[in-house]
Design an enzyme around this catalytic site. Structure first.
Site, PDB file in Angstrom:
ATOM      1  N   ASP A 266      28.586  42.225  48.499  1.00 60.03           N
ATOM      2  CA  ASP A 266      27.706  40.893  48.308  1.00 60.03           C
ATOM      3  C   ASP A 266      28.210  39.724  49.110  1.00 60.03           C
ATOM      4  OD1 ASP A 266      25.351  40.127  47.317  1.00 60.03           O
ATOM      5  OD2 ASP A 266      26.081  39.505  45.406  1.00 60.03           O
ATOM      6  N   TYR A 305      32.847  38.490  42.789  1.00 57.72           N
ATOM      7  CA  TYR A 305      32.949  40.023  43.223  1.00 57.72           C
ATOM      8  C   TYR A 305      32.017  40.841  42.105  1.00 57.72           C
ATOM      9  CZ  TYR A 305      37.003  37.385  44.925  1.00 57.72           C
ATOM     10  OH  TYR A 305      37.726  36.441  45.407  1.00 57.72           O
TER      11      TYR A 305
END
Ligand SMILES: Nc1ncnc2c1ncn2[C@@H]1O[C@H](COP(=O)(O)OP(=O)(O)O)[C@@H](O)[C@H]1O
Ligand SMILES: [Mg+2]
Length: 414
Positions: A266, A305
């Site tokens: 991401d 994360y």
């Protein structure tokens, strides 16, 4: 992201592994939460951690299926262990009044609000405050459970600690100083800071004033990493700095691939922080060899994360987003295409290791850096040469299987 299941843990060994402690030097010297940190750091075995995460066992085919893991330690107890607490603290225990009044909101995401303040050593730190376990929706989403939050805790710790390793070392991931679990309604001072941010920048989140006295929050104290790339669009001096940003991100990903079979998954420009520094060179170690990058006055830290994946001694921590339809439907930015490309490449199986996902994000980053605004707009020969080198980088990067190979062989970095 309605249907993701973060906190997958899958593995073959599970014995004798230790959860990496927080960054020692920061734990001891500069945490704002030091008062609550025991003198000696404890580490916890993965066997115990597994109690708090969902265990995924290999079944037929490539994908994994969830199986419940029975153990007498609850998810809550696991999180409290990670926080080195026996139960929740109050906000004021955790953030003393003197520091509370220095809080200003610096960022937000779906699950958390992020505030800056100062710690005992007068350093700026970032507090990411995430509501957990409650039944009320926040920003249109269910609150994370203790089990889900462990995913972020474990990965944040592991990446933070790469700064202290000898064989594969990088300071390209944000340092985690400390973490705590608190209970209570949202402090007035934080709501005031929230309002100020809302007035100045506009918030997409719900004003966090509706929590009751029983609400639990996880507070992660990170080093302050600067501003994210999205917010500093137009503030980097030129492509010279952009090149260093790309180099630093690639190196950090390569080191984490080698150390932990890491995929970020991401890495949009809101999750790349940049701050000004004086050091001319940044060192990292890849498989025992020391390398140096010209900083050009900027230091990069990777954050967030929520979707990441890593492995430690055969145990995999990942986030199953296979049923998260919304995530794969986004339009309007190349970022959303990357989620679909990752899904295509891993056949919608999110526990397996596919370092090419890091390469996809580097391709995205190169595109962002090419389209960003820079302070120095002069079209010098150097700028033109750099621009065409960055374009060539973008054209070739997808052919590398991993960030490690892109770093080793990409002409852009030689
Ligand atoms: N350590 C940090 N230093 C400076 N800013 C940060 C830090 N951590 C987060 N931020 C800011 O807060 C924003 C949201 O944090 P992030 O961890 O990405 O949350 P989420 O998982 O909800 O997206 C980031 O985009 C960044 O602007
Ligand atoms: Mg984010």
């Amino acid at each position: 992201m309605q249907e993701s299941t973060c906190g997958w843990l899958q593995g073959t060994s599970g014995i004798g592994l230790a959860v990496t402690p927080l960054r020692m030097e920061q734990m001891n010297l500069s945490s704002i939460l030091t008062n609550f940190t025991p003198d000696t750091l404890t580490t916890h075995s993965w066997g115990r951690l597994k109690a708090a995460l969902s265990l995924h066992k290999k079944t037929t085919g490539m994908c994994l299926q969830q199986a419940s893991y029975d153990e007498d330690i609850s998810d809550a107890e696991k999180v409290y262990q990670e926080c080195q607490q026996s139960g929740p603290l109050s906000f004021s225990d955790c953030i003393p009044p003197a520091r509370m009044k220095h809080c200003s909101k610096i960022g937000e995401g779906t699950f958390g609000e992020v505030f800056s303040t100062i710690n005992a050593s007068n350093e700026t730190v970032a507090l990411k405050i995430i509501p957990v376990e409650g039944s009320q929706q926040v920003n249109g989403e269910q609150q994370k459970t203790f089990g889900e939050i462990l995913h972020e805790i474990i990965i944040s710790k592991e990446l933070s600690c790469l700064n202290m390793k000898e064989i594969n070392k990088t300071d390209g991931f944000i340092g985690l100083n400390n973490l705590h679990c608190v209970r209570g309604h949202y402090p007035e001072a934080l709501l005031k800071a929230w309002d100020k941010f809302d007035r100045q920048k506009g918030s997409e989140n719900d004003r966090p004033d509706f929590f009751d006295d029983e609400q639990l929050f996880l507070i992660l104290e990170f080093e302050f990493g600067g501003s994210d790339l999205e917010n500093i669009n137009g503030k980097l001096s030129s492509l010279v700095q952009a090149k260093s940003v790309l180099h630093q991100v690639t190196a950090a990903l390569a080191v984490a691939e080698q150390a932990l079979c890491f995929e970020h998954r991401d890495l949009h420009w809101g999750n790349i922080l940049v701050k000004n520094i004086k050091h001319k060179h940044n060192e990292f170690i890849l498989n025992g060899t020391v390398h140096s990058i010209e900083t050009r006055g900027v230091h990069v830290n990777i954050i967030d994360y929520s979707l990441s994946r890593l492995e430690i001694d055969g145990l995999t921590v990942s986030c199953d987003i296979s049923n998260d339809e919304e995530l794969f439907m986004g339009q309007g930015d190349y970022q959303f295409e990357i989620y679909r490309l990752m899904k295509k490449e891993n056949n919608n199986c999110w526990s397996t290791y596919n370092p090419h996902s890091n390469v996809l994000w580097l391709h995205y980053l190169a595109e962002k850096l090419l389209s960003m605004n820079y302070k120095n707009k002069a079209q010098t020969n150097q700028q033109r040469t750099l621009k065409s080198a960055l374009k060539s980088f973008q054209a070739e990067i997808l052919s590398y299987p991993s960030a490690t190979e892109a770093l080793r062989n990409g002409r852009f970095f030689q």
